[in-house]
Design an enzyme around this catalytic site. Structure first.
Site: not given
Ligand SMILES: NC(=O)c1ccc[n+]([C@@H]2O[C@H](COP(=O)([O-])OP(=O)(O)OC[C@H]3O[C@@H](n4cnc5c(N)ncnc54)[C@H](OP(=O)(O)O)[C@@H]3O)[C@@H](O)[C@H]2O)c1
Length: 288
Positions: A12, A14, A62, A103-104, A127, A131
């Protein structure tokens, strides 16, 4: 085979930077994709984590498209709340440390000064609520845990759930639309995944378990975030200020979600750059 560290969601946005940063330290690390492990399936969690027997589990997985969570609360809670519960039980059973990324959005945005770890969350949407429940399962089921709230992520691997991040979205809009309108009354801290990964590594070297805010320094509106992207990438499409009222939505989001890295600062571990400096570095790497 055993792995010292397991990163869930390792491909993903992060997760991929965490994998790179931690591997630089020479730890044996297994990067797990969604194909390897389903966090909402207790058998999958028990068998994969049981086999790898890590001392540290980092969960970045997530279900985090906000409208999709609103439409499917069962799925949001299964992945974002119950999944971390299974991971917390598995980590506790092994005596391992669990890092849960949060998350914020757990805050309602009523404050006008940065949120501290001790501020009371008040999630506005499914969401955010899912979380927050995930956080409380981790806190209560795994003694040695780090819950790390972050905000506005961007990295070189786009967010898999959204197929992009704000930087790539601006690039796409600027090439496909006659003008781009971005809200100027929703305030956050854009945060570079590479900086988060670096600080996570430093944090897990300590035994100062608990809840942390971890974002870049400073804050801006989405419009101000976009302004830097447009300028540095030389995007010529007109960029216009808008208000959240211009994009009516039944889903509520916090209008102010700036986090203070207060606990990290108290430990002397906060070296987070200002959001603008990290963004300039990221954009210059993109330009190169
Ligand atoms: N993006 C933001 O701006 C943001 C802001 C605040 C907090 N966050 C938090 O930061 C974290 C990382 O975000 P990100 O942007 O890196 O997300 P991302 O790019 O969507 O990565 C999430 C990863 O988790 C995997 N995943 C999803 N559902 C799953 C499940 N049920 N079981 C196992 N693996 C699963 C996804 O695989 P697939 O894609 O193959 O499903 C992907 O590899 C999350 O916890 C999110 O809530 C994100």
């Amino acid at each position: 085979m055993r792995a010292e560290v397991v990163v869930i969601g390792g491909n993903g946005q992060l997760g991929s930077d965490i994998v790179l940063r931690f591997r630089r330290e020479g730890v044996s690390l297994r990067s797990l994709t969604h194909e390897d492990l389903e966090v909402s399936n207790p058998e999958s969690v028990a068998s994969v984590i049981g086999e790898l027997r890590p001392t540290l589990v980092v969960n970045t997985a997530a279900y985090h498209q906000v409208p999709a969570c609103e439409a499917s609360p069962d799925k949001a809670f299964a992945v974002n709340a119950v999944g971390p519960l299974y991971l917390a039980k598995a980590a506790q059973g092994l005596g391992a440390v669990l890092v849960q990324i949060s998350t914020d959005y757990v805050f309602d945005g009523q404050k006008r000064t940065p949120y501290l770890e001790e501020d009371v969350p008040s999630p506005l949407n499914v969401y955010a609520a899912s979380k927050l429940v995930g956080e409380s399962f981790v806190r209560n089921y795994c003694e040695r845990h780090f819950i790390v709230r972050t905000s506005g992520l961007y990295g070189h691997v786009p967010c898999r759930a959204k197929g992009m991040n704000f930087v790539t979205m601006m690039l796409r809009y600027a090439t496909g639309k006659p003008e781009v309108r971005v809200v100027d009354d929703e305030v956050l801290t854009p945060s570079a995944t590479v900086d988060i990964a670096h600080h996570l590594w430093r944090l897990v070297q300590t035994e100062e378990y608990g809840l942390y805010h971890l974002t870049n320094e400073g804050f801006c509106s989405w419009y101000e975030f976009a302004e830097v992207i447009f300028r540095e990438l030389g995007l010529k499409t007109p960029l216009l200020r808008a208000s959240v009222k211009d994009f009516p939505s039944p889903i509520r989001r916090p209008q102010y979600s700036v986090l203070e890295n207060a606990r990290l600062k108290a430990l002397g571990l906060n070296q987070m750059p200002h959001w603008r400096d990290s963004l300039l570095r990221h954009l210059s790497q993109m330009n190169a």
